[in-house]
Scaffold this active site. Structure first.
Site, PDB file in Angstrom:
ATOM      1  N   HIS A 276      20.401-105.503  68.186  1.00  0.00           N
ATOM      2  CA  HIS A 276      21.612-104.931  68.757  1.00  0.00           C
ATOM      3  C   HIS A 276      22.104-105.593  70.034  1.00  0.00           C
ATOM      4  O   HIS A 276      23.296-105.853  70.182  1.00  0.00           O
ATOM      5  CB  HIS A 276      21.349-103.445  69.031  1.00  0.00           C
TER       6      HIS A 276
ATOM      7  N   ARG B 137      17.664-102.223  77.918  1.00  0.00           N
ATOM      8  CA  ARG B 137      18.892-101.602  78.414  1.00  0.00           C
ATOM      9  C   ARG B 137      18.992-100.156  77.972  1.00  0.00           C
ATOM     10  O   ARG B 137      18.747 -99.831  76.811  1.00  0.00           O
ATOM     11  CB  ARG B 137      20.121-102.362  77.903  1.00  0.00           C
TER      12      ARG B 137
ATOM     13  N   GLU C 265      24.078 -93.911  69.488  1.00  0.00           N
ATOM     14  CA  GLU C 265      23.109 -93.036  70.128  1.00  0.00           C
ATOM     15  C   GLU C 265      23.739 -91.706  70.492  1.00  0.00           C
ATOM     16  O   GLU C 265      23.054 -90.698  70.676  1.00  0.00           O
ATOM     17  CB  GLU C 265      22.582 -93.728  71.379  1.00  0.00           C
TER      18      GLU C 265
ATOM     19  N   GLN D 258      17.013-106.291  72.277  1.00  0.00           N
ATOM     20  CA  GLN D 258      16.919-104.866  71.953  1.00  0.00           C
ATOM     21  C   GLN D 258      17.286-104.582  70.497  1.00  0.00           C
ATOM     22  O   GLN D 258      18.313-105.051  70.002  1.00  0.00           O
ATOM     23  CB  GLN D 258      17.865-104.066  72.853  1.00  0.00           C
TER      24      GLN D 258
ATOM     25  N   LEU E 172      26.015-100.044  63.185  1.00  0.00           N
ATOM     26  CA  LEU E 172      25.549 -99.154  64.244  1.00  0.00           C
ATOM     27  C   LEU E 172      25.884 -97.692  63.968  1.00  0.00           C
ATOM     28  O   LEU E 172      27.011 -97.360  63.590  1.00  0.00           O
ATOM     29  CB  LEU E 172      26.173 -99.571  65.572  1.00  0.00           C
TER      30      LEU E 172
ATOM     31  N   ARG F  24      15.672 -96.744  74.129  1.00  0.00           N
ATOM     32  CA  ARG F  24      15.804 -97.330  72.799  1.00  0.00           C
ATOM     33  C   ARG F  24      14.558 -98.069  72.331  1.00  0.00           C
ATOM     34  O   ARG F  24      14.220 -98.026  71.147  1.00  0.00           O
ATOM     35  CB  ARG F  24      17.017 -98.277  72.781  1.00  0.00           C
TER      36      ARG F  24
ATOM     37  N   HIS G  46      18.373-101.574  68.241  1.00  0.00           N
ATOM     38  CA  HIS G  46      18.876-100.204  68.311  1.00  0.00           C
ATOM     39  C   HIS G  46      18.140 -99.365  67.273  1.00  0.00           C
ATOM     40  O   HIS G  46      17.927 -99.823  66.139  1.00  0.00           O
ATOM     41  CB  HIS G  46      20.382-100.178  68.045  1.00  0.00           C
TER      42      HIS G  46
ATOM     43  N   PHE H 259      22.451 -89.241  76.566  1.00  0.00           N
ATOM     44  CA  PHE H 259      22.154 -90.542  75.973  1.00  0.00           C
ATOM     45  C   PHE H 259      20.715 -90.896  76.303  1.00  0.00           C
ATOM     46  O   PHE H 259      20.159 -90.440  77.318  1.00  0.00           O
ATOM     47  CB  PHE H 259      23.100 -91.620  76.525  1.00  0.00           C
TER      48      PHE H 259
END
Length: 579
Positions: free
Chosen positions: A350, A392, A253, A238, A250, A284, A240, A118
């Site tokens: 996101h 994050r 990831e 954030q 979404l 991200r 994404h 990730f």
């Protein structure tokens, strides 16, 4: 109004709320209830797809220390490092508990919990990507949500489904309860409690393109702010990197963790230019800016505002086993078979790194000095502990929600054992909520809720989105007076009480306007670029002046007052982020 009394009331039925209820419910003498604006299984935690982070080392060498470092570095050094240490250290135990409760994680050939790569999760302090994300295909949040919900039913927790909180009652720095609106009947009720916890989710719905559920309108953030609580680091939102083009739905990831490639209009794998070591698996904020830069500079597909996520080389069998939901989404919403053709994607709002400030025990802070609001707790995305800082890392969110939700539950259980009395209910505390509902139901203005909401979301995306500057932020800030005036002129056509969704959308819009202004105020004041907050007029990170958290509170005249608090640093001094 009818008055309902419980020892503990938890607002929100996602992972944080359910985790807290489980921990409080360990003591059968404590009367705990969970309030949710949707049926709990529709909570936004269920939309999380790719995984939950823990340094188990099931598929390759990994250590808790590496996870701590990645969390701090990924946060662009704004995370409180003692909190990051707790998150990473407790993660392996949390995963094993979920496994014992029955969460059906994907498995290796040896029967261990499977793990995949990730973004931002690395081995040896940044040398290469590491497989740290535990996953259940690409339905991880859905699976964990069901697992925790089942355990709560087993414990006999009381649920109030489809109840909307209209106001939070805090007086003399003591939380006394909430006023709620029951969607099915239109009735207002007072719910008093010795302890109240907010687990109400984030606020990315303030932006036009978003992955957030329709119910995820940031109500808890606005209610706390209006009740006198401060808000921390709201400017850090954030985006994404991969949402379905034009829709924002979404694309996990985990798709890039499985080997997905980002391709521009020149058929280039462009992430090699931005993060040569980890490429598509950079944090991200970096991947999002890279995609948006490609689009802004004319290298989108066919010159439009999207690029491709290419999964075709993974093969149909792997896609159906590890990414079945993404495969289905691409087919249904885009008419694309990911086994044959790349998926059109663009960045989507996101996740909220900021929120209601809490200490490590999830007790809500009254100010930046550490004073507390008695009996008030928060956890999950609506809170700011702060473990994510300015950015994050993927698959740290489910971990954050579950760990700190349960920590809040332990805190409330201990609080109840201290024998607190039920605080007195202020006279007519419910009047404002009743007046708000009555005023909206009687409104006959020509402004439409949907039009005003779209205007707000569009302005937030365009002027306070991935790239920001003083001119745009000042221009947007100047519009909030207009937004407030227009909100006073909205009209409601549904005068009924039963399932009046038009009324609820109007209430949600008022909350969105409230906290959106705080986002802009914080972004304008922070004259640097850090994590998800990128100022084109201040493109460098400024540790000398801005290694601190923003605290915003509502002044007596309704204006936003900003203050700051230093970041907790234990092991890692700020350094340049290279991937």
């Amino acid at each position: 109004m009818e008055t309902i009394v419980h020892d503990v009331v938890i607002v929100g039925a996602g992972l944080a709320g359910l985790g807290a209820a489980l921990e409080v419910g360990v003591d059968p003498t404590i009367d705990v209830a969970v309030i949710s604006k949707v049926v709990p299984m529709r909570s936004h935690s269920g939309a999380a797809q790719g995984g939950i982070a823990a340094a188990l080392g099931n598929e390759e060498e990994d250590y808790v220390e590496w996870h701590i470092f990645d969390t701090v570095k990924g946060s662009d050094y704004l995370a409180d490092q003692d909190i990051a240490e707790f998150l990473a250290s407790e993660a392996p135990r949390a995963i094993r508990e979920l496994e014992h409760w029955g969460a059906p994680f994907s498995r290796t050939s040896e029967g261990k919990i499977a793990q995949r790569c990730f973004g931002g999760h690395t081995s040896e302090h940044g040398k290469a990507a590491v497989r740290r994300a535990c996953y259940c295909a690409d339905r991880t949040g859905h699976i964990i949500l069901h697992t925790l919900y089942e355990q709560n039913w087993r414990r006999g927790v009381r649920f109030y489904s489809e109840f909307n909180v209209l106001s939070l009652i805090i007086e003399d720095r003591v939380c006394r309860g909430v006023v709620v609106y029951e969607t099915a009947t239109g009735e207002l009720k007072v719910i008093r409690a010795k302890a109240v916890m907010f687990a109400t989710g984030g606020y990315a719905r303030a932006f036009h393109i978003t992955s957030n559920a329709h119910a995820n309108t940031g109500d808890g953030i606005a209610l706390a702010y209006n009740a006198g609580a401060p808000l921390e680091d709201l400017e850090f939102v954030q985006f994404h990197p991969t949402g379905l083009w034009k829709m924002g739905i979404l694309v996990t990831e985990g798709a890039r963790g499985e080997g997905g490639l980002l391709i521009n209009g020149n058929k280039e794998r462009f992430m090699e230019r931005y993060a040569p070591t980890v490429k598509e698996l950079a944090p991200r904020d970096m991947v999002t800016r890279a995609i948006q830069t490609e689009i802004n500079e004319g290298r989108g597909i066919n010159g439009e505002d999207y690029v491709y996520l290419d999964l075709t080389h993974l093969g149909r069998a792997a896609l159906e086993e590890r990414l079945p939901e993404i495969t289905s989404f691409a087919k249904i919403y885009m008419g694309v078979d990911p086994a044959k053709d790349p998926i059109p994607i663009q960045p989507t709002a996101h996740y909220a790194m900021g929120g209601i400030p809490v200490n490590k025990n999830c007790e809500v802070e009254a100010d930046n000095k550490g004073n507390l609001i008695g009996g008030f707790y928060a956890a999950g995305e609506c809170s700011c502990v702060s473990v994510h800082g300015a950015n994050r890392l993927g698959c740290n969110s489910l971990l954050d929600a579950m760990l700190f939700g349960r920590r809040a539950g332990v805190s409330m259980r201990n609080f109840m054992r201290s024998g607190p009395a039920l605080a007195t209910w202020p006279k007519s505390a419910e009047d404002k909520a009743a007046q708000k509902v009555a005023k909206l139901l009687a409104s006959t203005g020509k402004e439409k809720v949907s039009t005003l909401r779209q205007n707000l979301q569009g302005e937030m995306k365009n002027r306070c989105g991935i790239f920001r500057n003083a001119a745009d932020l000042k221009g947007l800030l100047a519009r909030f007076g207009e937004f407030a005036d227009r909100y006073d002129r909205i009209g409601i056509t549904d005068r009924g009480k039963i399932f009046n969704t038009e009324l609820l959308e109007a209430i949600e819009l008022g909350n969105m306007i409230t906290y959106s202004r705080v986002i802009v105020e914080g972004a304008l004041a922070r004259a640097e670029s850090r994590g998800a907050h990128y100022r084109t007029d201040y493109p460098k990170r400024d540790d000398a002046n801005w290694m601190k958290h923003t605290y915003a509170r509502r002044g007596v005249d309704g204006k936003t007052l900003l203050d700051y608090k230093p970041v907790a640093v234990t092991s890692y001094q700020p350094m340049e982020r290279k991937y």
